[in-house]
Design a protein around this motif. Structure first.
Motif, short mmCIF file in Angstrom:
data_model
loop_
_atom_site.label_atom_id
_atom_site.label_comp_id
_atom_site.label_asym_id
_atom_site.label_seq_id
_atom_site.Cartn_x
_atom_site.Cartn_y
_atom_site.Cartn_z
N ARG A 35 0.86 -1.19 0.00
CA ARG A 35 0.00 0.00 0.00
C ARG A 35 0.90 1.24 0.00
O ARG A 35 1.78 1.37 0.85
CB ARG A 35 -0.90 0.00 1.22
N SER A 36 0.71 2.13 -0.95
CA SER A 36 1.59 3.30 -1.09
C SER A 36 1.57 4.19 0.16
O SER A 36 2.59 4.79 0.49
CB SER A 36 1.22 4.11 -2.33
N SER A 37 0.48 4.23 0.86
CA SER A 37 0.41 5.06 2.07
C SER A 37 1.25 4.51 3.22
O SER A 37 1.53 5.22 4.18
CB SER A 37 -1.05 5.20 2.53
N GLU A 38 1.68 3.25 3.13
CA GLU A 38 2.51 2.64 4.17
C GLU A 38 4.00 2.85 3.93
O GLU A 38 4.81 2.62 4.81
CB GLU A 38 2.24 1.14 4.26
N PRO B 262 4.34 -1.88 8.70
CA PRO B 262 5.29 -2.26 9.74
C PRO B 262 6.52 -3.01 9.25
O PRO B 262 7.39 -3.32 10.06
CB PRO B 262 4.45 -3.20 10.60
N HIS B 263 6.67 -3.32 7.97
CA HIS B 263 7.74 -4.20 7.50
C HIS B 263 8.84 -3.47 6.76
O HIS B 263 8.70 -2.30 6.40
CB HIS B 263 7.17 -5.29 6.59
N ILE B 264 9.93 -4.20 6.51
CA ILE B 264 11.04 -3.74 5.69
C ILE B 264 11.22 -4.78 4.60
O ILE B 264 11.39 -5.96 4.89
CB ILE B 264 12.32 -3.60 6.52
N ARG C 189 6.70 3.85 -10.16
CA ARG C 189 5.45 3.15 -9.83
C ARG C 189 4.70 3.88 -8.73
O ARG C 189 3.47 3.99 -8.77
CB ARG C 189 5.76 1.72 -9.40
N LEU C 190 5.44 4.37 -7.74
CA LEU C 190 4.81 5.08 -6.63
C LEU C 190 4.20 6.39 -7.11
O LEU C 190 3.07 6.73 -6.75
CB LEU C 190 5.83 5.33 -5.52
N MET C 191 4.92 7.11 -7.96
CA MET C 191 4.40 8.37 -8.49
C MET C 191 3.14 8.13 -9.31
O MET C 191 2.18 8.90 -9.22
CB MET C 191 5.46 9.07 -9.32
#
Length: 84
Positions: A12-15, A58-60, A73-75
């Motif tokens: 999820r981009s917001s995470e 919460p992850h990496i 991709r995020l943009m």
């Protein structure tokens, strides 16, 4: 919106907090300490060497996808420019 991070994983981009290059992660002592503390939260998506580190809540994730590709991709997923 979601960003494909490798394998069959969508994030999820917001995470997403940060996307770092592999070399930045390896060269920074602070990032190494952070990763050591959060070792149980690291998910390796790369079958071989990873190209980027995606820090989320919460992850990496260790991703086989280049940071520039992830940025694009995020943009596209959020529909505007990112501050770098």
């Amino acid at each position: 919106m979601y960003v494909h991070a490798g394998e069959d994983v969508m994030i999820r981009s917001s995470e997403i907090i940060a996307i770092l290059e592999k070399e930045t992660a390896k060269d920074s002592q602070e990032i190494q300490i952070f990763l050591d503390k959060k070792n149980d939260l690291v998910i390796n998506l790369a079958n071989g060497a990873f190209k980027s580190l995606i820090i989320t809540e919460p992850h990496i994730y260790l991703s086989p996808i280049a940071p520039g590709t992830l940025k694009k991709r995020l943009m596209n997923s959020i529909g505007h420019e990112l501050i770098i």
